[in-house]
Design a protein around this motif. Sequence first.
Motif, PDB file in Angstrom:
ATOM      1  N   ARG A 518       0.825  -1.203   0.000  1.00  0.00           N
ATOM      2  CA  ARG A 518       0.000   0.000   0.000  1.00  0.00           C
ATOM      3  C   ARG A 518       0.864   1.260   0.000  1.00  0.00           C
ATOM      4  NH1 ARG A 518      -4.600  -1.815   4.407  1.00  0.00           N
ATOM      5  NH2 ARG A 518      -5.967  -2.927   2.933  1.00  0.00           N
ATOM      6  N   ARG A 519       1.935   1.224   0.759  1.00  0.00           N
ATOM      7  CA  ARG A 519       2.813   2.393   0.786  1.00  0.00           C
ATOM      8  C   ARG A 519       3.482   2.599  -0.560  1.00  0.00           C
ATOM      9  NH1 ARG A 519       3.693   0.317   5.961  1.00  0.00           N
ATOM     10  NH2 ARG A 519       5.526  -0.840   5.287  1.00  0.00           N
ATOM     11  N   GLU A 520       3.878   1.493  -1.218  1.00  0.00           N
ATOM     12  CA  GLU A 520       4.493   1.621  -2.542  1.00  0.00           C
ATOM     13  C   GLU A 520       3.499   2.166  -3.561  1.00  0.00           C
ATOM     14  OE1 GLU A 520       6.208  -2.021  -3.793  1.00  0.00           O
ATOM     15  OE2 GLU A 520       7.530  -2.212  -2.044  1.00  0.00           O
ATOM     16  N   ILE A 521       2.256   1.676  -3.544  1.00  0.00           N
ATOM     17  CA  ILE A 521       1.219   2.163  -4.474  1.00  0.00           C
ATOM     18  C   ILE A 521       0.966   3.648  -4.254  1.00  0.00           C
ATOM     19  CG2 ILE A 521      -1.244   2.027  -5.032  1.00  0.00           C
ATOM     20  CD1 ILE A 521      -1.010  -1.005  -4.484  1.00  0.00           C
ATOM     21  N   SER A 522       0.894   4.035  -2.999  1.00  0.00           N
ATOM     22  CA  SER A 522       0.674   5.459  -2.697  1.00  0.00           C
ATOM     23  C   SER A 522       1.822   6.297  -3.214  1.00  0.00           C
ATOM     24  CB  SER A 522       0.525   5.651  -1.183  1.00  0.00           C
ATOM     25  OG  SER A 522      -0.611   4.967  -0.717  1.00  0.00           O
ATOM     26  N   ALA A 523       3.024   5.758  -3.031  1.00  0.00           N
ATOM     27  CA  ALA A 523       4.194   6.509  -3.516  1.00  0.00           C
ATOM     28  C   ALA A 523       4.152   6.624  -5.044  1.00  0.00           C
ATOM     29  CB  ALA A 523       5.481   5.824  -3.055  1.00  0.00           C
ATOM     30  N   ARG A 525       1.518   6.498  -6.960  1.00  0.00           N
ATOM     31  CA  ARG A 525       0.434   7.409  -7.330  1.00  0.00           C
ATOM     32  C   ARG A 525       0.866   8.867  -7.164  1.00  0.00           C
ATOM     33  NH1 ARG A 525      -4.814   4.385  -4.627  1.00  0.00           N
ATOM     34  NH2 ARG A 525      -5.132   2.844  -6.313  1.00  0.00           N
ATOM     35  N   ARG A 526       1.539   9.140  -6.090  1.00  0.00           N
ATOM     36  CA  ARG A 526       2.016  10.506  -5.895  1.00  0.00           C
ATOM     37  C   ARG A 526       3.011  10.873  -6.996  1.00  0.00           C
ATOM     38  NH1 ARG A 526       2.087   8.972  -0.435  1.00  0.00           N
ATOM     39  NH2 ARG A 526       4.344   8.614  -0.555  1.00  0.00           N
ATOM     40  N   GLU A 527       3.861   9.914  -7.316  1.00  0.00           N
ATOM     41  CA  GLU A 527       4.872  10.180  -8.358  1.00  0.00           C
ATOM     42  C   GLU A 527       4.212  10.417  -9.711  1.00  0.00           C
ATOM     43  OE1 GLU A 527       8.745   8.020 -10.421  1.00  0.00           O
ATOM     44  OE2 GLU A 527       7.808   7.162  -8.616  1.00  0.00           O
ATOM     45  N   GLN A 528       3.230   9.608 -10.102  1.00  0.00           N
ATOM     46  CA  GLN A 528       2.510   9.780 -11.371  1.00  0.00           C
ATOM     47  C   GLN A 528       1.748  11.096 -11.391  1.00  0.00           C
ATOM     48  OE1 GLN A 528       2.677   7.942 -14.122  1.00  0.00           O
ATOM     49  NE2 GLN A 528       4.243   6.679 -13.098  1.00  0.00           N
TER      50      GLN A 528
END
Length: 546
Positions: A518-523, A525-528
Motif C-alpha cells: 500500500r505504501r508503494e502504491i501510494s508513492a 500514485r504521488r509520483e505519477q
Amino acid sequence: MTPRIRRNDYTVLNPPALGASWTPRLRVSVIVPAYGGQDKLDLTLAGLAVQTYPSDLLDVIVVDNGSVPPLRLPEIRPHRTRLIVCPVPGRANARNAGLAAATGDVIHWMDSDIVPEREEVEAHMRWHHLAPYLSVTSYLRFTTAPLPAASDVARADDLAKFFEPAEPHTWIEELVERSQGLTRTSRPFSIHIGGAASFSAKLLERAGPMDPEMILGQDTEMGYRLAQAGGVFIPDPQARAYHLGPSMRMRDSESINRVSHALVTGRIPTYRWLRTHPRRQWKVPALEVVVDAAAGGYDDVRGSVDAVLAGTLTDLEVLLTGPWDAINPEQRTPLTDPRLDLSLLRAHYAHEGRVRLVAEAPDTVAPFRLRLPAGWAPGEDSLARLLALARNETLGLVSVLLDEDSEDVVVARLERTEAFARADMLVAEGEDVDDAVDEIFGTFWVDGETYGFVRRSDAGPFMSVRDAYKARIEAQAEVERLTKEVERLRGQVDRWRGEAARWRKSAVEFRREIGGLRREISALRREQGLKGLARGLARPFTFKRS
C-alpha cells in the motif's frame, strides 16, 4: 470444677511455680522396678529422699525383679519406702506388681537408673492437682559420668555438678518442639516413657495395667491406652532427672525399632505407617462397627454387616450385639423359633474373623467406634471417608443423618474413643455427654446420602472375588486406554497450537507485506500525479476568440 482441656491443649492450665506456696493433698506412689544395679538404685532412692514434695505424701515401692544377689534398701531413702519381690521376669510384670501394691492418687514410674532433681516430683504433682486425667513426663539427660556417692546426691542442690556434660532426650525434645509442646499432634501419647512419667490412678483404672506380652515398646503401648482412656499428655521441662548411662535405643536403635515395631503395630492403630499390608487384621482395629442384631431381622442385619465387610476400609472389626446366650442349640422346630434370625446370624458369621458376637459392646481401645443402625449399608468408600474426616479435623463425634422423613430420625454415629472417655469423666449431672464431647473435641453432622449410605434394600449385590478381580482388571485396562487417549489428544492440541501460532505469524507477515505494498502504491500514485502536473504546466496556452 474440673477444667475441660480441648484435645491436648493443656496450656489452659496454670500450675503453681516450683517452690511457690500451695497446699499439696494428693498422695503419689513412685514405682521403681529394678534388676541388679544396687549402686544405681542407691542414687535413685537418695534423689527421692530429698524431694521438695511433702514426704508424708510420697510412697516409694521398689520391685526386685529376681536380682541375684537380692536387692536391699539403702540407708538413704524416703521413709515411706517398701521393697517387694516379683519373681516373674519382665519389666511389665515388675511394674504391674508395683501397681498392685500402690495406694497413691498418682502413679509415678521411675527406673532404677534415674536420679531425679529435688523438684522433680513436685513438678509432676502440681499438674495432677489441676485435673484427674493427666500424664506428665520428665525431661531426662543421659550421663556417662562416674557415679557419685549417695550421700553427695542427697546433699546436692544441683545434680549438674556430678552428671554434666550430658546428652538430652533428643527425640522427645524434637517431638515436643515440632508439635508446639504436644498441643498440635494426634499422637501425644508417644511421649509416655517408663523412665520418669506419672499419671492419675483414675486414668490407670480405665486404661488397665501394662501388657506383659510386650517385651519392648510397652511404655508407648501403655501411653496409647492412657490416651484412649481420655488422658492429656504434658511434657514438663522443669521436671528434670538424669539417666545413668545411655538408653537402650541409643545403644542399638535399629534392633530396638525392629522388635518394638513388630509388637506395637498390632496394638496401636494410630501408627498407620506401620500397617502397610492392605488386608491384614490386627489385635486392635482402627475402627469398631457396632450393629444391634436384635434391632432388625436377619436380612437387614446381614445387609449392614456384609456392606461393612465389603468396603475399602479393611482395618476394622464388627461387634454384633444380641442375646446370643438365649439361643437354644437343641431347638427341634427351627422354623417356628422366635430367635431364628439370631440363630441364622450366628451361623452366618461363626467363622468370619472380623465379626464378634457379644452381649453388649464392651469398653474399647480402638480409636474409633461406629454405631450403625441395622438395615443401613455404607458404600464402598463410606467408612474410609468418614474416618478421614474425623482424623483430619480431630473430631470427637461425626453424626451421619440417614433418614429424617420417618417418625424417628435415624443416625449413625462415629465416636472417637478418647473423646468419649474423657467426657465421661467430666460430664455434669444432667448434661448430655455429646455436649461435653463437642466442647473438648468438636462434633460434626454429615448427610448419609452424600457419604454413600443407603437402605439395605436399595444396596446393590456384592461382587464375588472373581468378579471383583475381573472388574478391577477391566477398570485398569480402561484407565490405561483413556490415559493413552488423553495423551493422543494432548499431542493433537499441541500440534494445533503450533499450527495456529504459525498462522498467526503468517497473518502478521501478510499484514506487513500488504502495508508495504500500500505504501508503494501510494508513492507511485504521488509520483505519477506529479509527472502529470509537470507535463500540463509545460504545454503552451492558446486563446481562442469567441
